[in-house]
Scaffold this motif. Structure first.
Motif, mmCIF file in Angstrom:
data_model
loop_
_atom_site.group_PDB
_atom_site.id
_atom_site.type_symbol
_atom_site.label_atom_id
_atom_site.label_comp_id
_atom_site.label_asym_id
_atom_site.label_seq_id
_atom_site.Cartn_x
_atom_site.Cartn_y
_atom_site.Cartn_z
ATOM 1 N N GLU A 5 0.857 -1.318 -0.126
ATOM 2 C CA GLU A 5 -0.022 0.092 -0.031
ATOM 3 C C GLU A 5 0.998 1.198 -0.186
ATOM 4 O O GLU A 5 1.794 1.284 0.932
ATOM 5 C CB GLU A 5 -1.032 0.099 1.009
ATOM 6 N N ASP B 278 0.498 5.425 -0.277
ATOM 7 C CA ASP B 278 -0.530 6.553 -0.465
ATOM 8 C C ASP B 278 -2.152 6.003 -1.078
ATOM 9 O O ASP B 278 -2.899 6.783 -1.543
ATOM 10 C CB ASP B 278 -0.023 7.449 -1.446
ATOM 11 N N GLY B 279 -2.505 4.978 -0.150
ATOM 12 C CA GLY B 279 -3.914 4.719 -0.526
ATOM 13 C C GLY B 279 -4.114 3.822 -1.827
ATOM 14 O O GLY B 279 -5.026 3.245 -1.967
#
Length: 104
Positions: free
Chosen positions: A31, A33-34
């Motif tokens: 993952e 930054d989203g």
């Protein structure tokens, strides 16, 4: 190829990287930054699991020889790694990561 349900996104919360099995393969999930990404877990240079490595931005560092791979593409980005790791499409459904892999 088909979508295979694997692990909850929450498993990546602490380190940004986790491992799961899909269609008999060890897959490393990341993952950043989203956004979520997936590659084979085994480094192409040495017999080490990338999910045990250090994630820095889009780069995963192999824990054995500190080679780097881009988690978005699997491309090698630092010596001694020269061969890419296979990357896989990922999608999220209800907080669970699904990866598209060949089941055969």
């Amino acid at each position: 190829m088909s979508w295979i349900k694997t692990i909850e996104t929450a498993r990546l919360a602490d380190e940004g990287v986790a491992c799961a099995e899909a269609a008999g393969r060890r897959i490393a999930f990341y993952e950043v930054d989203g956004d979520f990404f997936a590659t084979d877990d085994l480094c192409t240079h040495g017999r080490a699991f990338l999910s045990d490595g250090y994630l820095d931005g889009h780069m995963i560092e192999c824990p054995l020889h500190q080679g780097l791979f881009d988690v978005r593409t699997g491309a090698p980005c630092g010596a001694p790694c020269t061969e890419p790791v296979r990357s896989y499409p990922v999608r999220v459904e209800d907080g669970v990561l699904h990866v598209m892999v060949d089941e055969g």
